[in-house]
Design a protein around this motif. Structure first.
Motif, PDB file in Angstrom:
ATOM      1  N   THR A  75      43.623  39.444  37.190  1.00 58.55           N
ATOM      2  CA  THR A  75      42.471  38.654  37.624  1.00 58.55           C
ATOM      3  C   THR A  75      41.253  39.576  37.663  1.00 58.55           C
ATOM      4  O   THR A  75      41.390  40.790  37.831  1.00 58.55           O
ATOM      5  CB  THR A  75      42.697  38.025  39.018  1.00 58.55           C
ATOM      6  N   TYR A  76      40.080  38.980  37.497  1.00 56.00           N
ATOM      7  CA  TYR A  76      38.833  39.758  37.577  1.00 56.00           C
ATOM      8  C   TYR A  76      38.092  39.438  38.872  1.00 56.00           C
ATOM      9  O   TYR A  76      36.933  39.795  39.036  1.00 56.00           O
ATOM     10  CB  TYR A  76      37.948  39.461  36.361  1.00 56.00           C
ATOM     11  N   LYS A  77      38.792  38.788  39.783  1.00 57.25           N
ATOM     12  CA  LYS A  77      38.188  38.337  41.036  1.00 57.25           C
ATOM     13  C   LYS A  77      37.561  39.488  41.822  1.00 57.25           C
ATOM     14  O   LYS A  77      36.487  39.356  42.378  1.00 57.25           O
ATOM     15  CB  LYS A  77      39.256  37.616  41.868  1.00 57.25           C
TER      16      LYS A  77
ATOM     17  N   ASP B 195      47.909  45.212  43.218  1.00 53.07           N
ATOM     18  CA  ASP B 195      48.756  44.106  42.761  1.00 53.07           C
ATOM     19  C   ASP B 195      48.017  43.148  41.817  1.00 53.07           C
ATOM     20  O   ASP B 195      48.597  42.198  41.309  1.00 53.07           O
ATOM     21  CB  ASP B 195      49.382  43.351  43.935  1.00 53.07           C
ATOM     22  N   GLU B 196      46.734  43.411  41.523  1.00 51.96           N
ATOM     23  CA  GLU B 196      45.981  42.625  40.541  1.00 51.96           C
ATOM     24  C   GLU B 196      46.006  43.287  39.157  1.00 51.96           C
ATOM     25  O   GLU B 196      45.408  42.781  38.223  1.00 51.96           O
ATOM     26  CB  GLU B 196      44.513  42.480  40.980  1.00 51.96           C
ATOM     27  N   LEU B 197      46.743  44.407  39.064  1.00 55.28           N
ATOM     28  CA  LEU B 197      46.779  45.184  37.822  1.00 55.28           C
ATOM     29  C   LEU B 197      48.222  45.427  37.401  1.00 55.28           C
ATOM     30  O   LEU B 197      49.119  45.503  38.248  1.00 55.28           O
ATOM     31  CB  LEU B 197      46.072  46.532  38.037  1.00 55.28           C
ATOM     32  N   ILE B 198      48.423  45.546  36.092  1.00 54.28           N
ATOM     33  CA  ILE B 198      49.768  45.758  35.560  1.00 54.28           C
ATOM     34  C   ILE B 198      49.695  46.667  34.335  1.00 54.28           C
ATOM     35  O   ILE B 198      48.706  46.644  33.600  1.00 54.28           O
ATOM     36  CB  ILE B 198      50.441  44.404  35.228  1.00 54.28           C
ATOM     37  N   SER B 199      50.750  47.446  34.116  1.00 51.74           N
ATOM     38  CA  SER B 199      50.793  48.399  33.007  1.00 51.74           C
ATOM     39  C   SER B 199      51.418  47.752  31.773  1.00 51.74           C
ATOM     40  O   SER B 199      52.450  47.098  31.869  1.00 51.74           O
ATOM     41  CB  SER B 199      51.630  49.622  33.392  1.00 51.74           C
TER      42      SER B 199
END
Length: 195
Positions: A166-168, A176-180
């Motif tokens: 998400t870009y919120k 937890d808004e980022l993933i590899s």
């Protein structure tokens, strides 16, 4: 003038342009360009003949200030306008071509500034600048470490990219808004979201 980007009515007019009215918004700093209805901002128009083989063939209105001519594609009729030409006033073609060139140069200059200002006030610019920040570099490394440098999509390749779910909270992302992802999977994920 009202800003076409943010609807603000406050701003300033950039005055040094001859052929366009340019407005800079005080809120978003973007420019709005408006073509003026005359050949230049200080027109001094006269009726002139354009001569062909030894005789006047066409009548135009040409500005003696900038040498612009707005009716070049549609000459005036001899019947209605011949008596308005003073003496042998002649259409100045070379000067007219210089006017066209100067107008294009000004238009191109304004366009490039508009393009730059619109880009630097865009979400895309903010995103690209954010990716260069120390905050993002540290956050990216934390996400890669958390995911043990393994792509969380295919679970086999080495992760090289960190994807925003998400870009919120852009600029203040939570882990937890980022993933590899590996590069290939990251591109696949973006292709799916575009379709």
């Amino acid at each position: 003038m009202k800003c076409k980007h943010c609807d603000c009515k406050n701003g300033r007019t950039i005055t040094h342009y001859k052929f366009y009215d340019v407005f800079e918004c005080s809120e978003c700093k973007r420019w709005t360009r408006q073509k003026i209805d005359t050949c230049c901002k200080k027109p001094y128009e006269v009726y002139v003949f354009e001569y062909g083989d030894f005789c006047a063939e066409k009548i135009y209105v040409q500005c003696l200030n900038c040498y612009g001519c707005l009716n070049r594609a549609k000459p005036l009729s001899f019947k209605n306008y011949a008596e308005k030409v003073r003496g042998n006033s002649q259409f100045l073609k070379e000067e007219f071509m210089s006017w066209l060139s100067a107008k294009k140069v000004e238009s191109d200059e304004i366009y490039e500034i508009e393009k730059y200002l619109n880009y630097t006030t865009s979400n895309r610019y903010f995103y690209e600048e954010h990716l260069k920040s120390e905050y993002w570099k540290k956050t990216r490394l934390l996400v890669l470490k958390r995911d043990k440098n393994i792509c969380q999509f295919c679970k086999t390749e080495t992760a090289t990219d960190v994807h925003h779910l998400t870009y919120k909270n852009l600029g203040h992302e939570l882990l937890d808004e980022l993933i590899s992802y590996c590069r290939s999977c990251h591109e696949k994920v973006h292709e799916k979201t575009i379709k």
